[in-house]
Enzyme design. Structure first.
Site, PDB file in Angstrom:
ATOM      1  N   ARG A  49       0.864  -1.176   0.000  1.00 59.16           N
ATOM      2  CA  ARG A  49       0.000   0.000   0.000  1.00 59.16           C
ATOM      3  C   ARG A  49       0.895   1.219   0.000  1.00 59.16           C
ATOM      4  O   ARG A  49       1.858   1.298   0.754  1.00 59.16           O
ATOM      5  CB  ARG A  49      -0.936   0.016   1.199  1.00 59.16           C
ATOM      6  CG  ARG A  49      -2.022   1.089   1.081  1.00 59.16           C
ATOM      7  CD  ARG A  49      -3.094   0.919   2.150  1.00 59.16           C
ATOM      8  NE  ARG A  49      -3.887  -0.284   1.922  1.00 59.16           N
ATOM      9  CZ  ARG A  49      -4.875  -0.685   2.723  1.00 59.16           C
ATOM     10  NH1 ARG A  49      -5.175   0.016   3.794  1.00 59.16           N
ATOM     11  NH2 ARG A  49      -5.563  -1.780   2.459  1.00 59.16           N
ATOM     12  N   SER A 145      -8.394   0.690   0.214  1.00 56.06           N
ATOM     13  CA  SER A 145      -9.414   0.726   1.259  1.00 56.06           C
ATOM     14  C   SER A 145      -9.808   2.161   1.597  1.00 56.06           C
ATOM     15  O   SER A 145     -10.266   2.895   0.731  1.00 56.06           O
ATOM     16  CB  SER A 145      -8.908  -0.035   2.486  1.00 56.06           C
ATOM     17  OG  SER A 145      -9.912  -0.177   3.454  1.00 56.06           O
ATOM     18  N   ASP A 301     -16.796   1.465   4.312  1.00 53.85           N
ATOM     19  CA  ASP A 301     -15.649   2.199   3.787  1.00 53.85           C
ATOM     20  C   ASP A 301     -15.551   1.913   2.284  1.00 53.85           C
ATOM     21  O   ASP A 301     -16.332   1.117   1.748  1.00 53.85           O
ATOM     22  CB  ASP A 301     -14.374   1.845   4.562  1.00 53.85           C
ATOM     23  CG  ASP A 301     -13.932   0.405   4.400  1.00 53.85           C
ATOM     24  OD1 ASP A 301     -14.772  -0.429   4.002  1.00 53.85           O
ATOM     25  OD2 ASP A 301     -12.760   0.104   4.665  1.00 53.85           O
ATOM     26  N   ASP A 305     -15.235  -3.441   3.257  1.00 54.61           N
ATOM     27  CA  ASP A 305     -14.919  -4.518   4.205  1.00 54.61           C
ATOM     28  C   ASP A 305     -15.138  -4.075   5.651  1.00 54.61           C
ATOM     29  O   ASP A 305     -15.040  -4.892   6.571  1.00 54.61           O
ATOM     30  CB  ASP A 305     -13.503  -5.063   4.007  1.00 54.61           C
ATOM     31  CG  ASP A 305     -12.399  -4.061   4.302  1.00 54.61           C
ATOM     32  OD1 ASP A 305     -12.701  -2.857   4.454  1.00 54.61           O
ATOM     33  OD2 ASP A 305     -11.223  -4.476   4.355  1.00 54.61           O
ATOM     34  N   THR A 371      -3.365  -7.916  16.806  1.00 59.58           N
ATOM     35  CA  THR A 371      -4.205  -7.024  15.997  1.00 59.58           C
ATOM     36  C   THR A 371      -4.146  -7.425  14.528  1.00 59.58           C
ATOM     37  O   THR A 371      -3.117  -7.863  14.027  1.00 59.58           O
ATOM     38  CB  THR A 371      -3.748  -5.564  16.139  1.00 59.58           C
ATOM     39  OG1 THR A 371      -2.363  -5.472  15.797  1.00 59.58           O
ATOM     40  CG2 THR A 371      -3.951  -5.056  17.545  1.00 59.58           C
ATOM     41  N   GLU A 395     -12.705  -6.788  15.191  1.00 59.55           N
ATOM     42  CA  GLU A 395     -11.661  -5.935  15.746  1.00 59.55           C
ATOM     43  C   GLU A 395     -12.227  -4.532  15.916  1.00 59.55           C
ATOM     44  O   GLU A 395     -13.158  -4.136  15.202  1.00 59.55           O
ATOM     45  CB  GLU A 395     -10.419  -5.912  14.850  1.00 59.55           C
ATOM     46  CG  GLU A 395     -10.634  -5.363  13.454  1.00 59.55           C
ATOM     47  CD  GLU A 395      -9.366  -5.376  12.619  1.00 59.55           C
ATOM     48  OE1 GLU A 395      -8.312  -5.774  13.142  1.00 59.55           O
ATOM     49  OE2 GLU A 395      -9.446  -4.981  11.442  1.00 59.55           O
ATOM     50  N   LYS A 409     -12.846  -9.640   7.158  1.00 59.54           N
ATOM     51  CA  LYS A 409     -13.914  -8.724   7.551  1.00 59.54           C
ATOM     52  C   LYS A 409     -14.795  -8.420   6.346  1.00 59.54           C
ATOM     53  O   LYS A 409     -14.324  -8.280   5.223  1.00 59.54           O
ATOM     54  CB  LYS A 409     -13.345  -7.450   8.173  1.00 59.54           C
ATOM     55  CG  LYS A 409     -12.312  -6.700   7.380  1.00 59.54           C
ATOM     56  CD  LYS A 409     -11.765  -5.565   8.240  1.00 59.54           C
ATOM     57  CE  LYS A 409     -10.674  -4.781   7.516  1.00 59.54           C
ATOM     58  NZ  LYS A 409      -9.416  -5.542   7.400  1.00 59.54           N
TER      59      LYS A 409
END
Length: 569
Positions: A49, A145, A301, A305, A371, A395, A409
């Site tokens: 990313r 995202s 978003d 997701d 996480t 989460e 997700k």
């Protein structure tokens, strides 16, 4: 560096980025050139990313071709059937995403790997679903995202349908490095299609996801859906069409989409930052909800997701739920509806520990991970059994998965589940606020918060400093135990020690009196320390919610203030 730049320009297939790079060379802009060439975008567990632009430290067509080539080599080295199983590829609505998806397909098919490429934009959960639905060896989503418009990304799923974890991330990264030093093989997609190496995923694929969600028993609580209404926004992303279809399938007829944000637009013209957690991002959907006096204001978003929810209060105003509040509402609701053997639920070490209390009260199995959703789903697959099948994970950063149809997700199915949860409460004369209060009264009011502290990049690692002088109290509360994920041990105040079954990570978790908790971990991407706080307040017999809430907020303010001050000493 000049030789590197010249080689890059010679290899780059994109005239736009070649011209960008040549302009920097002509201007002798050494700082900009160093920024692009001193390092390469790191490939990790979330793939790639970064900002779109020229050079190896940016997202561009050449970086994508090298990355997809590296993935092709790694897949063939790990799985003898990878070429035939293939790779499913989808992409979001950002300006470069379709081209990056085509470049990925071109590199993979050149190495004999079959590609299933979506005909149009696709939500990230559809690609995760597609890996298992199509039986592919891997999946790719070209998406950044909820990052700002100048970003794009390349996200990879393994053949189990979950995000890649070690050792696949480092294995793919090594192959990308080799591909960057080699001549690239690419195949024209018309030729790939003629050879049976490219299959376009058309409406039938999107319909199969929709049908699967319609058949999901966890999304079949059709309790008077007409009794609630909701406003929805795709936030200029790719979720609207599927979100509206799934809600219609579930009988929700009072759905109001924000027209200005409904269509994919990678410029994100109506939001400063296309992340529903950011201040102001939900303004238009709350405005839409207010216009219709809707029960809920919901947002996905841009790659759909994640799910954000604001709920109408008794005074008519709308209040955002935290990711933890949505997560515990889901946990409580789903455990009451699932089959007895479908009782495995989980969350992360920085999310609310209230889910663990709820699971224990329901006699369910609970697990906890580091996480990131890559851990939540991969660990769930390891831990589930015929007697304890996976049900739900979340989460705190607005990520939820309901059931095992998508091993990541999924903000689309979560949207339907939350609408059904709300409608089910409405038939009992209850609101979301009533249900939250009932959960708090049973288990205690859990309040969670996060703060970040900037660190001096030249300073020694702060985790080592904290370990060398461990606190015996925080904000006046004795430290009962410390989970040190770097040493994989819990150390208790009385000197006892227990091992921790979690991957090694630079994380410290301080468990305090009365259930309070502080989690600290350095950011993996920038020089700052992330701190996560939790306080728990019990109800006295017959006590109203408001004084308990005030006590929790005061305790949280003190915990944050005194802990942050102690870190500067």
């Amino acid at each position: 560096m000049n030789a590197e730049i010249a080689r890059w320009i010679a290899r780059d297939p994109d005239a736009k980025t070649r011209e960008e790079l040549q302009a920097l060379v002509d201007a002798r802009d050494e700082a900009a050139l160093k920024s692009r060439f001193e390092t390469r975008l790191a490939f990790g567990t979330a793939g790639l990313r970064g900002v779109v632009g020229a050079g190896p430290n940016r997202m561009n067509r050449l970086v994508i071709q090298e990355t997809a080539t590296g993935l092709a080599h790694y897949l063939k080295s790990q799985c003898a059937e990878a070429a035939g199983q293939g790779v499913v590829i989808g992409y979001d609505g950002r300006p470069d995403s379709r081209q990056f998806a085509i470049d990925s397909a071109s590199a993979l098919t050149a190495h004999g790997i079959k590609v299933y490429l979506t005909l149009r934009v696709a939500a990230t959960p559809l690609v995760a679903y597609g890996v298992n639905h199509l039986g592919t060896a891997a999946g790719i989503v070209v998406t950044a995202s909820h990052n700002p418009p100048q970003y794009n990304g390349f996200k990879v799923y393994w053949g189990n349908g979950a995000q890649i974890i070690s050792p696949h991330d480092s294995g793919i990264a090594a192959e990308i490095e080799r591909a960057a030093q080699s001549d690239l093989q690419l195949m024209d997609l018309d030729k790939a299609q003629q050879q049976g190496l490219l299959l376009w995923l058309d409406d039938g694929f999107y319909q199969s996801y929709r049908d699967t969600m319609k058949a999901n028993p966890l999304l079949n609580n059709h309790t008077q859906p007409q009794n609630i209404s909701l406003a929805y926004t795709a936030m200029h992303g790719v979720g609207a069409e599927m979100a509206e279809a799934l809600l219609a399938d579930a009988g929700f007829c009072n759905v109001y989409s924000v027209a200005a944000q409904r269509e994919p637009d990678g410029r994100f013209p109506t939001v400063n930052f296309p992340n529903p957690e950011e201040a102001g991002a939900m303004d238009l959907v709350i405005e839409e909800a207010r216009a219709h006096d809707a029960t809920l204001a919901c947002a996905n978003d841009p790659d759909a997701d994640r799910l954000a929810v604001a709920v109408r209060r008794p005074d008519g105003e709308y209040q955002m739920l935290t990711g933890d509040q949505v997560g515990v509402l889901f946990g409580h609701y789903l455990l009451s509806r699932a089959r007895p053997q479908q009782d495995l639920v989980g969350t992360t070490i920085v999310s609310s520990s209230l889910l663990q209390r709820i699971a224990k009260a329901a006699g369910a199995r609970y697990y906890q991970t580091l996480t990131g959703f890559k851990w939540l789903t991969n660990v769930a697959m390891e831990q589930q059994s015929a007697e304890h099948q996976f049900l739900f994970a979340y989460e705190e950063a607005l990520g939820y998965t309901v059931g095992s149809e998508v091993w990541d997700k999924d903000g689309l199915s979560a949207l339907v589940a939350f609408a059904q949860l709300t409608a089910g409460l409405a038939t009992k004369g209850m609101t979301i606020w009533d249900q939250l209060e009932a959960i708090y009264r049973q288990h205690g009011l859990f309040l969670n918060a996060q703060r970040s502290i900037a660190l001096d990049p030249a300073a020694p690692p702060i985790g080592d400093k904290l370990r060398s002088t461990p606190p015996t109290e925080i904000a006046g509360q004795p430290v009962l135990s410390v989970d040190d994920l770097k040493s994989s041990h819990t150390r208790f105040a009385d000197g006892r020690s227990e091992s921790i079954d979690l991957p090694v990570s630079d994380v410290l978790i301080y468990h305090l009196q009365a259930g309070s908790r502080v989690v600290v971990r350095p950011s993996g991407t920038e020089p700052k320390l992330k701190c996560y706080y939790e306080v728990v307040e019990a109800f006295a017999a017959g006590e109203a919610l408001e004084p308990v809430q005030r006590r929790a907020e005061a305790a949280m303010a003190m915990l944050i203030d005194e802990h942050q001050q102690s870190l500067g000493k």
